[in-house]
Design an enzyme around this catalytic site. Structure first.
Site, mmCIF file in Angstrom:
data_model
loop_
_atom_site.group_PDB
_atom_site.id
_atom_site.type_symbol
_atom_site.label_atom_id
_atom_site.label_comp_id
_atom_site.label_asym_id
_atom_site.label_seq_id
_atom_site.Cartn_x
_atom_site.Cartn_y
_atom_site.Cartn_z
ATOM 1 N N LYS A 95 61.681 -73.858 -28.526
ATOM 2 C CA LYS A 95 62.092 -74.468 -29.792
ATOM 3 C C LYS A 95 63.285 -75.374 -29.538
ATOM 4 C CE LYS A 95 61.436 -71.917 -34.070
ATOM 5 N NZ LYS A 95 62.054 -70.911 -34.933
HETATM 6 C C1 E4P Z 1 60.990 -70.806 -38.273
HETATM 7 O O1 E4P Z 1 60.528 -70.992 -37.159
HETATM 8 C C2 E4P Z 1 62.371 -70.346 -38.477
HETATM 9 O O2 E4P Z 1 62.630 -69.329 -37.547
HETATM 10 C C3 E4P Z 1 62.646 -69.719 -39.818
HETATM 11 O O3 E4P Z 1 61.482 -69.724 -40.617
HETATM 12 C C4 E4P Z 1 63.860 -70.216 -40.503
HETATM 13 O O4 E4P Z 1 63.951 -69.624 -41.760
HETATM 14 P P1 E4P Z 1 65.292 -69.528 -42.616
HETATM 15 O O5 E4P Z 1 65.422 -70.786 -43.423
HETATM 16 O O6 E4P Z 1 65.067 -68.342 -43.495
HETATM 17 O O7 E4P Z 1 66.423 -69.353 -41.649
#
Ligand code: E4P
Length: 229
Positions: free
Chosen positions: A85
């Site tokens: 990522k």
């Molecule tokens: C997705 O890959 C992220 O890990 C995640 O959905 C982020 O979510 P949040 O906005 O609740 O931090």
């Protein structure tokens, strides 16, 4: 459409894998911390093994592009199913597209994260990302409709035959899941606490209760007729 879990909770992931509904996993440093995974290498390797070939996203933890490249190559060496990522920009607003492009060109699968707009998604896809992660909840936090962004990105990918897949993350309610699915998400990454809400319904329980009760009554009838013969 695929379902990923947005989690690093080993027991929860194991549980939902057994239910046959999990196609992959996404994590980020906040999720790892919340779920008690402090040693990234050990935790990520354990999760990759559990996911048995399904993609597992592991996020870089730096603003520096050279360090991102170094971390990404290290993570990719941990297991064959690691997806790295990379955020669309670092915390200073500097583009990470060059990092995404370099790594994708070298065969490392990239999930571009923290995407909050159509423009960010199409640039990440052009740079070679395998996945573009649209953060539905955070788009809604800003007063915008995530459904519009998801629908537009999906339309653009299809129109230009671009291979990147949309992951919708930042799920805050069960309704977000339904909206993302109908807007054209290829994948939704779901925090495990939403899955029991998705599967259960009080009227389903009542329906099953009625069937079980009538099956018992039918058995009682058989017993009754044996006695009276
Ligand atoms: C997705 O890959 C992220 O890990 C995640 O959905 C982020 O979510 P949040 O906005 O609740 O931090």
């Amino acid at each position: 459409m695929q379902i990923f879990l947005d989690s690093a909770n080993y027991q929860e992931i194991e549980h939902w894998l057994r239910q046959g509904v999990v196609d992959g996993l996404t994590t980020n440093p906040s999720i790892m911390f919340k779920d008690g995974v402090y040693d990234l290498e050990e935790g990520a390797k354990r999760l990759c093994k559990l996911l048995d070939g399904r993609p597992v996203s592991v996020e870089v933890t730096t603003n520096d592009h050279e360090e991102m490249l170094r971390q990404a190559r290290t993570f990719a060496g941990w297991a064959q199913n690691v997806v790295v990522k990379i955020p669309i920009v670092n915390e200073h607003g500097e583009s990470c597209l060059g990092v995404i492009h370099t790594l994708s060109s070298q065969g490392i699968r990239i999930n571009t994260t923290a995407i909050l707009s159509f423009n960010q998604a199409i640039l990440a896809a052009k740079a070679g990302a395998t996945y573009v992660s649209i953060f539905a909840g955070r788009i809604a936090d800003e007063g915008n409709d995530p459904g519009v962004a998801i629908r537009n990105v999906r339309h653009w990918l299809d129109e230009w035959n671009v291979q990147a897949r949309i992951i919708v993350g930042s799920i805050r309610t069960s309704m977000d899941i339904q909206n993302a699915a109908l807007a054209g998400a290829h994948i939704i990454t779901i925090p495990p606490q939403f899955l029991p809400k998705m599967v259960d319904h009080k009227y389903s329980r009542e329906t099953v209760r009625q069937f079980n009760r009538d099956a018992e009554r039918a058995l009682a009838q058989i017993e009754q007729s044996k006695v009276s013969r």
